[in-house]
Write a protein that holds these residues in place. Structure first.
Motif, PDB file in Angstrom:
ATOM      1  N   GLU A 168       0.789  -1.196  -0.114  1.00  0.00           N
ATOM      2  CA  GLU A 168      -0.110   0.065   0.141  1.00  0.00           C
ATOM      3  C   GLU A 168       1.083   1.451   0.081  1.00  0.00           C
ATOM      4  O   GLU A 168       0.706   2.135  -0.758  1.00  0.00           O
ATOM      5  N   ARG A 169       1.865   1.281   0.807  1.00  0.00           N
ATOM      6  CA  ARG A 169       2.702   2.363   1.055  1.00  0.00           C
ATOM      7  C   ARG A 169       3.479   2.655  -0.382  1.00  0.00           C
ATOM      8  O   ARG A 169       3.750   3.539  -0.804  1.00  0.00           O
ATOM      9  N   ALA A 170       3.917   1.416  -0.742  1.00  0.00           N
ATOM     10  CA  ALA A 170       4.765   1.215  -2.057  1.00  0.00           C
ATOM     11  C   ALA A 170       3.915   1.903  -3.370  1.00  0.00           C
ATOM     12  O   ALA A 170       4.433   3.093  -4.001  1.00  0.00           O
ATOM     13  N   ALA A 171       2.674   1.588  -3.252  1.00  0.00           N
ATOM     14  CA  ALA A 171       1.944   2.092  -4.389  1.00  0.00           C
ATOM     15  C   ALA A 171       1.632   3.760  -4.147  1.00  0.00           C
ATOM     16  O   ALA A 171       1.517   4.260  -5.249  1.00  0.00           O
ATOM     17  N   LYS A 172       1.445   3.993  -3.009  1.00  0.00           N
ATOM     18  CA  LYS A 172       1.214   5.395  -2.780  1.00  0.00           C
ATOM     19  C   LYS A 172       2.331   6.185  -3.094  1.00  0.00           C
ATOM     20  O   LYS A 172       2.279   7.299  -4.078  1.00  0.00           O
ATOM     21  N   ILE A 173       3.428   5.891  -3.034  1.00  0.00           N
ATOM     22  CA  ILE A 173       4.772   6.789  -3.336  1.00  0.00           C
ATOM     23  C   ILE A 173       5.002   6.606  -4.756  1.00  0.00           C
ATOM     24  O   ILE A 173       5.531   7.414  -5.686  1.00  0.00           O
ATOM     25  N   LEU A 174       4.642   5.270  -5.543  1.00  0.00           N
ATOM     26  CA  LEU A 174       4.783   5.259  -6.828  1.00  0.00           C
ATOM     27  C   LEU A 174       3.818   6.088  -7.587  1.00  0.00           C
ATOM     28  O   LEU A 174       4.313   6.601  -8.803  1.00  0.00           O
ATOM     29  N   ASN A 175       2.693   6.383  -7.010  1.00  0.00           N
ATOM     30  CA  ASN A 175       1.690   7.190  -7.687  1.00  0.00           C
ATOM     31  C   ASN A 175       2.405   8.499  -7.777  1.00  0.00           C
ATOM     32  O   ASN A 175       2.229   9.412  -8.599  1.00  0.00           O
ATOM     33  N   GLU A 176       3.016   8.977  -6.653  1.00  0.00           N
ATOM     34  CA  GLU A 176       3.772  10.316  -6.589  1.00  0.00           C
ATOM     35  C   GLU A 176       4.874  10.440  -7.799  1.00  0.00           C
ATOM     36  O   GLU A 176       5.167  11.550  -7.942  1.00  0.00           O
ATOM     37  N   SER A 191       4.626   9.218 -10.533  1.00  0.00           N
ATOM     38  CA  SER A 191       3.660   9.354 -11.912  1.00  0.00           C
ATOM     39  C   SER A 191       3.774   7.858 -12.357  1.00  0.00           C
ATOM     40  O   SER A 191       3.682   7.744 -13.471  1.00  0.00           O
ATOM     41  N   ILE A 192       3.523   6.854 -11.432  1.00  0.00           N
ATOM     42  CA  ILE A 192       3.348   5.526 -12.059  1.00  0.00           C
ATOM     43  C   ILE A 192       1.877   5.004 -11.821  1.00  0.00           C
ATOM     44  O   ILE A 192       1.544   4.971 -10.296  1.00  0.00           O
ATOM     45  N   ASP A 193       1.114   4.857 -12.492  1.00  0.00           N
ATOM     46  CA  ASP A 193      -0.432   4.713 -12.240  1.00  0.00           C
ATOM     47  C   ASP A 193      -0.569   2.899 -12.293  1.00  0.00           C
ATOM     48  O   ASP A 193      -1.306   2.749 -11.001  1.00  0.00           O
ATOM     49  N   ASP A 194      -0.146   2.215 -13.091  1.00  0.00           N
ATOM     50  CA  ASP A 194      -0.610   0.596 -12.683  1.00  0.00           C
ATOM     51  C   ASP A 194       0.510   0.012 -11.833  1.00  0.00           C
ATOM     52  O   ASP A 194       1.457  -0.645 -12.120  1.00  0.00           O
ATOM     53  N   THR A 195       0.290   0.571 -10.876  1.00  0.00           N
ATOM     54  CA  THR A 195       1.144   0.089  -9.543  1.00  0.00           C
ATOM     55  C   THR A 195       1.301  -1.443  -9.264  1.00  0.00           C
ATOM     56  O   THR A 195       2.564  -1.887  -9.053  1.00  0.00           O
ATOM     57  N   ASP A 196       0.209  -2.087  -9.485  1.00  0.00           N
ATOM     58  CA  ASP A 196       0.110  -3.260  -9.232  1.00  0.00           C
ATOM     59  C   ASP A 196       0.990  -4.103 -10.174  1.00  0.00           C
ATOM     60  O   ASP A 196       1.739  -5.196  -9.747  1.00  0.00           O
TER      61      ASP A 196
END
Lengths: 340, 291
Positions: free
Chosen positions: B134-142, B144-149
């Motif tokens: 969850e935390r990795a996905a959040k920072i990946l969004n920042e 500009s990575i959207d397809d974090t899964d």
């Protein structure tokens, strides 16, 4: 393509190789000079007797016909009669193979359990005394063939200091019913722990003699791979993020270094079946390698073909297992194959 | 100044021992990074900029043949005086690093998600797999990575270089370190991707208030990114100043040579920088006192 279908593909390829080997060995065994019927019957046999023997062995048929007859028999699990022991070859193989497999499997286990950790310790302490010690030992282990080690080990650990028995698979005073031919399994199945201990005791020295060069090889290879892995940016990154050195060694350096080491151990392991011959002679071990050499010298056609087929099959199975393990360890292999 | 500096390097010297004696690599470096500041250390390969970052990281002190002297104060405490284990405790939590080639720095045997979890464990040993994701996905969004899964389930060799660089930036900043060392970030990438990722990195460090020591050979890249610049030549700082001041009026001959080596759209070719020139040994020039 899943791991399973990939495995099936490899299995199919192995079967094709096995068929090729069977043809090759079948023809070679018939090309080498000397008349097997004559050798089997001895110099005193009459010409008529020899001719009759040739008939029963189908030696007068064209070679293609001989091969098709052989394949037909093979499908029924019949490898013919050994001219050497006068018993079905299959019976001989079933008797001798477990002894050798037991020896070779323990030797393989020793290569993995001793060779890999020694290499890892060496790499972790590169340039310090544990490294130097391991390097000297492994170089010595690699540089002498198994039979030299066998003689040396017998002298030191069985003759001068009688820690281990010199010959045989189990103490003469013990009698265990034969079930699988694997002494360790048979003794356990009979619930005889004293016999199990004796069998293991008999097994250690020959297996170690056989494994030594493989242990050295595995240690050296693991060491150099791991040192190379340590040079890689991924390790520096792990250090930069403060992961502990022990964790880095185990998870980040050792695991990728296993891949080439496993491949070599697989090859070494298969080669052990052949190398086992002199070790089996020295330890009076009733195994397949000793049997194989015996039948070659006797030009015992059916037995030669049977022995070689069994050894090739073992080789292929080992390769399959190693392949499988490597693809588990190395995602790059797993994924490059699946994207095709 | 009441706040201690994030990084304060005083008279840092590094030498290596070999069979023929010792070779000094760094001849007394002084360098300061204030909280939230972005500072660049610029020089050619072999000038000693990368070893400086390894000393700040604390790994160079563990190299058996290396001798480090001088002070490296991280938030007021001297790193060189601490034990190896103490320095390690800072790494991955308070000090973090971004590497030149993200694709080879991210371990190919583990999935990105697993690597994130490992890094998060440096802060919180009990972090669960789900929390880590969850935390990795959040920072990946920042970044500009959207397809974090997809990214978290991938291995580094399945992603592009630019994607890996963003993953690397996210990974370096997920534990909210106070100092980020960026060693030639993105040099292995093509120029447009490099510019994009550096912009993402700048946004994230601004947001978190992270101090950055940016190490580069490329003055052009540094101009966009740094507040202040140190120019290093053969183990010595030769010129220091605010980015604008240094670009507007470079005074040291070596800085001038480096600046003239930035390719320009107008063409005209790039002059060679001499291997050694007595001019480059000119004394240190400081454009202004710190802040």
């Amino acid at each position: 393509m899943s791991i399973f279908t990939r495995f099936l593909g490899r299995l199919g390829a192995s079967l094709i190789v096995l068929i090729g080997v069977s043809m090759l060995i079948f023809f070679i065994a018939r090309i080498i000079p000397g008349d097997p019927a004559r050798i089997a019957l001895g110099p005193r046999a009459t010409e008529a007797q020899v001719e009759q023997m040739r008939e029963t062995l189908n030696l007068n048929e064209p070679i293609i016909v001989q091969y098709s007859l052989f394949v037909g028999d093979l499908m029924r699990g019949d490898l013919g009669i050994s001219l050497y022991s006068n018993r079905p070859v299959m019976t001989d193989l079933v008797e001798y193979l477990p002894a050798t497999l037991e020896l070779v499997l323990l030797a393989g286990l020793m290569m993995v359990m001793l060779g890999l950790p020694l290499g890892a310790i060496s790499a972790r302490h590169c340039g310090q005394w544990p490294d130097n010690l391991v390097r000297v030992i492994s170089l010595l282990a690699v540089s002498a063939p198994a039979f030299v080690w066998a003689v040396g080990l017998v002298l030191v650990f069985a003759y001068f200091t009688p820690l281990f028995p010199i010959t045989g698979r189990i103490s003469d005073t013990l009698d265990v019913e034969r079930l699988t031919g694997f002494m360790l399994i048979d003794t356990l199945a009979a619930g005889r722990f004293d016999a199990f201990a004796s069998a293991l005791h008999h097994l250690i020295l020959p297996a170690f003699a056989l494994a030594l060069s493989g242990i050295g090889q595995a240690a050296r290879l693991t060491r150099s791979n791991m040192i190379a892995t340590y040079e890689q940016p991924a390790i520096e990154m792990a250090q930069a993020y403060g992961f502990s050195e022990a964790r880095i060694a185990r998870r980040y350096a050792f695991k990728p270094s296993l891949i080439p080491s496993l491949t070599i151990i697989g090859l070494d392991f298969a080669a052990l079946l052949g190398n086992a011959f002199l070790v089996e002679v020295i330890f009076a071990w009733p195994g397949l390698s000793r049997y194989g050499v015996g039948v070659i010298l006797q030009k015992d056609l059916n037995a030669i073909v049977g022995t070689v087929l069994i050894i090739s099959a073992t080789f292929l199975v080992t390769n399959l297992i190693v392949d499988f393990l490597v693809s588990i360890l190395n995602p790059r292999i797993r994924y490059s194959e699946s994207s095709r | 100044m009441s706040d201690p500096l994030t990084l304060d390097i005083k008279d840092l010297r590094l030498s290596f021992q070999n069979w023929s004696g010792t070779t000094e690599i760094l001849h007394g470096i002084d360098l300061k990074v204030a909280p939230g500041e972005r500072v660049a250390l610029v020089g050619e390969s072999g000038s000693g900029k990368s070893v400086t970052s390894r000393i700040v990281l604390g790994t160079m002190q563990d190299v058996r043949t290396a001798r480090v002297s001088g002070q490296v104060l991280f938030e007021g405490t001297d790193l060189s005086a601490r034990t190896s284990a103490d320095r390690r405790a800072l790494r991955g939590r308070d000090i973090s690093m971004i590497f030149q080639d993200p694709t080879s720095a991210l371990n190919p045997v583990f999935r990105i998600g697993e690597l994130f979890q490992e890094v998060l464990k440096r802060r919180d040993l009990k972090v669960t797999k789900a929390e880590a994701r969850e935390r990795a996905a959040k920072i990946l969004n920042e970044v500009s990575i959207d397809d974090t899964d997809r990214v978290l389930n991938s291995y580094s060799f399945q992603l592009s270089g630019g994607m890996n660089q963003r993953v690397m930036i996210a990974m370096a900043l997920i534990n909210e370190p106070r100092l980020l060392l960026a060693d030639e970030p993105g040099t292995a990438l093509d120029v447009t991707v490099q510019a994009q990722t550096l912009a993402l990195m700048r946004d994230l460090v601004d947001q978190q208030g992270t101090s950055v020591l940016f190490i580069s050979h490329n003055l052009g890249v540094v101009r966009e990114f740094a507040d202040r610049i140190y120019v290093i030549y053969r183990g010595r700082i030769v010129e220091h100043g605010a980015t604008k001041a240094l670009f507007d009026a470079p005074r040291h001959p070596y800085t001038c040579a480096l600046l003239s080596a930035i390719p320009r759209l107008t063409g005209g070719g790039v002059p060679d920088i001499e291997e050694r020139s007595p001019d480059f040994d000119a004394p240190f020039i400081d454009h202004a006192e710190l802040r």
